[in-house]
Scaffold this active site. Structure first.
Site, PDB file in Angstrom:
ATOM      1  N   HIS A  82      -8.028  -4.380  66.110  1.00  0.00           N
ATOM      2  CA  HIS A  82      -8.408  -3.770  64.839  1.00  0.00           C
ATOM      3  C   HIS A  82      -7.811  -2.371  64.739  1.00  0.00           C
ATOM      4  O   HIS A  82      -7.869  -1.590  65.680  1.00  0.00           O
ATOM      5  CB  HIS A  82      -9.930  -3.662  64.712  1.00  0.00           C
ATOM      6  CG  HIS A  82     -10.366  -2.934  63.476  1.00  0.00           C
ATOM      7  ND1 HIS A  82     -10.452  -3.547  62.245  1.00  0.00           N
ATOM      8  CD2 HIS A  82     -10.702  -1.626  63.272  1.00  0.00           C
ATOM      9  CE1 HIS A  82     -10.829  -2.665  61.343  1.00  0.00           C
ATOM     10  NE2 HIS A  82     -10.982  -1.484  61.936  1.00  0.00           N
ATOM     11  N   ASP A 161     -22.520  -6.037  55.156  1.00  0.00           N
ATOM     12  CA  ASP A 161     -21.579  -4.921  55.246  1.00  0.00           C
ATOM     13  C   ASP A 161     -20.954  -4.638  53.886  1.00  0.00           C
ATOM     14  O   ASP A 161     -20.808  -3.481  53.486  1.00  0.00           O
ATOM     15  CB  ASP A 161     -20.481  -5.227  56.273  1.00  0.00           C
ATOM     16  CG  ASP A 161     -19.425  -4.127  56.323  1.00  0.00           C
ATOM     17  OD1 ASP A 161     -19.770  -2.994  56.702  1.00  0.00           O
ATOM     18  OD2 ASP A 161     -18.267  -4.388  55.967  1.00  0.00           O
ATOM     19  N   ARG A 168     -22.275   2.964  50.186  1.00  0.00           N
ATOM     20  CA  ARG A 168     -21.750   4.140  50.897  1.00  0.00           C
ATOM     21  C   ARG A 168     -20.629   4.801  50.104  1.00  0.00           C
ATOM     22  O   ARG A 168     -20.498   6.031  50.072  1.00  0.00           O
ATOM     23  CB  ARG A 168     -21.227   3.730  52.275  1.00  0.00           C
ATOM     24  CG  ARG A 168     -22.320   3.406  53.288  1.00  0.00           C
ATOM     25  CD  ARG A 168     -21.745   2.712  54.509  1.00  0.00           C
ATOM     26  NE  ARG A 168     -20.725   3.518  55.152  1.00  0.00           N
ATOM     27  CZ  ARG A 168     -19.764   3.021  55.933  1.00  0.00           C
ATOM     28  NH1 ARG A 168     -19.685   1.731  56.157  1.00  0.00           N
ATOM     29  NH2 ARG A 168     -18.885   3.835  56.488  1.00  0.00           N
ATOM     30  N   SER A 183     -20.070  -1.047  60.819  1.00  0.00           N
ATOM     31  CA  SER A 183     -19.305  -1.822  59.846  1.00  0.00           C
ATOM     32  C   SER A 183     -18.147  -2.557  60.526  1.00  0.00           C
ATOM     33  O   SER A 183     -17.962  -3.768  60.342  1.00  0.00           O
ATOM     34  CB  SER A 183     -18.766  -0.889  58.749  1.00  0.00           C
ATOM     35  OG  SER A 183     -17.912  -1.589  57.875  1.00  0.00           O
ATOM     36  N   LYS A 187     -18.120  -6.981  62.051  1.00  0.00           N
ATOM     37  CA  LYS A 187     -17.092  -7.966  61.685  1.00  0.00           C
ATOM     38  C   LYS A 187     -16.349  -8.466  62.915  1.00  0.00           C
ATOM     39  O   LYS A 187     -15.992  -9.638  63.010  1.00  0.00           O
ATOM     40  CB  LYS A 187     -16.124  -7.360  60.662  1.00  0.00           C
ATOM     41  CG  LYS A 187     -16.786  -7.054  59.316  1.00  0.00           C
ATOM     42  CD  LYS A 187     -15.798  -6.728  58.243  1.00  0.00           C
ATOM     43  CE  LYS A 187     -15.245  -5.327  58.330  1.00  0.00           C
ATOM     44  NZ  LYS A 187     -16.137  -4.310  57.787  1.00  0.00           N
TER      45      LYS A 187
END
Length: 437
Positions: A82, A161, A168, A183, A187
């Site tokens: 990621h 999320d 947010r 968050s 995932k």
């Protein structure tokens, strides 16, 4: 139990119990907690942080709000990488074929970009006919065959999320480190993998502007991973200049292919090699990262990594021959060259400005509804530390619509800061955080 009491407790820096967090999030997901109360809670978290126990429970409930995907049919070591995003970040396009060539597999959710430039999905969708896997079965089929398994985000995965992020976004709580960590990790934990490798970008073109905040985010995400008994590694990488030389979707695909041919930019290579070597280390195949670099060189030099990308593109509906014929890829025909008005050494590139210069010609999205022009982009020719002569080319803008091209040019010129004294080249991989179970 009343929501207002939980908000007050968080406001006073008291730790919430598991059942209190469960009540708050489950009732919010059902629509029984109004946005104004959840906004107050998020702001309390923004100012007062979360404890380790709170963050673990919060992330668990986020993950469990939707589907959990397991890949029973992929018999390979699964790597989920990621990136927190940056300008010119084409790492996944280069990394996934290398991992496949090394006998590992990528299994990850990829997103569309919002802001500077496109996300991984946008880059691959610059290829005519390319279709991302939209189901677990499609991912398993393609990953089993090619070693590359990428799919787009689904509303069925971590729906909480999506709901919280929208809130947010309009309540100025996006920069909260525990909220970012939960968050991202919710995932990552919803998808089966054997190791999660986090590329946390740091600098002007990144979400995290300084290394202390980036390090804190990485450590919180690793802490969550350990709580779930998952292997997690983190790389802090420099985003004080664009990664590589291309910013834009089709031209980033070309640069990624050139990297797989051994002709890539040094900074792209450094990030990719580090992440790939960490994956090999996590599998137990190597002890020193330098041993991994040799293995990576082998699959680049023998063409196997390039072949894996070609196979993946073909299996996904695109024309894999584009790895040797770039004319198959649509790149904007109009081109504007940008020349330096001064001489000196590049001391800084305002990376976010380069990203915005690409966005306003269509390479990125200002809003989720905006359509990307995959064919446009910016190529830069000078990096930090390079010598520039007056009148020398700094960049090329590839465009279709001339509407914002002059503004884009001015943004590029302002992004380049020159000085008289020579400056050292920038370090790209700033730190590796390798907390083991």
């Amino acid at each position: 139990m009343r929501v207002v009491d939980l908000i007050e407790k968080k406001r006073e820096k008291e730790e919430l119990a598991k059942e209190e967090i469960y009540f708050l999030l489950s009732e919010y997901l059902k629509g029984n907690v109004p946005d104004y109360q959840m906004s107050a809670f998020l702001m309390a978290v923004y100012f007062n942080d979360m404890t380790k126990n709170e963050l673990l429970e919060f992330t668990t409930l986020m993950r469990d709000s939707g589907e959990i995907i397991k890949f029973e049919k992929i018999n390979k070591f699964l790597v989920d990488k990621h990136s927190t995003g940056g300008v010119g970040d084409k790492v996944t396009v280069v990394l996934a074929p290398i991992l496949a060539a090394l006998g590992l597999a990528s299994t990850k959710l990829s997103g569309k970009g919002l802001g500077h430039t496109g996300g991984t999905i946008d880059k691959f969708e610059a290829i005519k006919g390319f279709k991302f896997s939209s189901s677990k079965e499609e991912v398993e089929k393609i990953a089993s065959k090619t070693g590359i398994g990428l799919m787009g985000y689904s509303d069925k995965i971590v729906p909480l999320d999506k709901k919280l992020y929208s809130l947010r976004d309009v309540t100025a709580t996006v920069p909260s480190i525990p909220l970012i960590a939960s968050s991202i990790m919710s995932k990552k934990l919803a998808i089966q993998s054997d190791v999660i490798i986090l590329d946390v970008k740091v600098g002007d073109g990144a979400f995290m502007k300084n290394i202390d905040c980036a390090r804190e985010l990485a450590k919180r995400m690793i802490e969550i991973g350990i709580g779930f008994k998952r292997k997690v590694r983190a790389v802090l990488s420099n985003m004080d200049e664009p990664l590589g030389y291309s910013v834009g979707n089709a031209i980033e695909i070309i640069e990624a292919i050139e990297t797989l041919k051994g002709n890539g930019a040094k900074d792209v290579k450094e990030v990719v090699y580090t992440i790939a070597a960490l994956a090999l280390e996590a599998r137990g195949e190597i002890k020193e990262l330098k041993d991994g670099y040799k293995k990576i060189d082998e699959v680049i030099n023998n063409g196997l990594a390039l072949l894996k990308l070609k196979e993946f593109i073909t299996e996904s509906g695109g024309n894999g021959n584009l790895v040797n014929d770039y004319s198959i890829l649509s790149v904007a025909k109009e081109k504007l060259e940008v020349f330096s008005k001064n001489s000196g050494y590049v001391s800084k590139i305002k990376t976010e400005e380069i990203g915005k210069a690409a966005m306003i010609i269509g390479a990125g999205r200002a809003t989720k509804q905006d359509k990307i022009d995959y064919s446009v982009g910016i190529k830069i020719f000078k990096k930090v530390g390079d010598k520039v002569e007056k009148g020398e080319k700094l960049a090329e803008i590839y465009y279709n619509d001339s509407k914002n091209v002059k503004d884009s040019k001015e943004m590029i010129l302002k992004a380049y800061i020159l000085q008289n004294e020579k400056i050292d080249k920038q370090k790209v991989v700033l730190e590796i955080i390798n907390c083991k179970l």
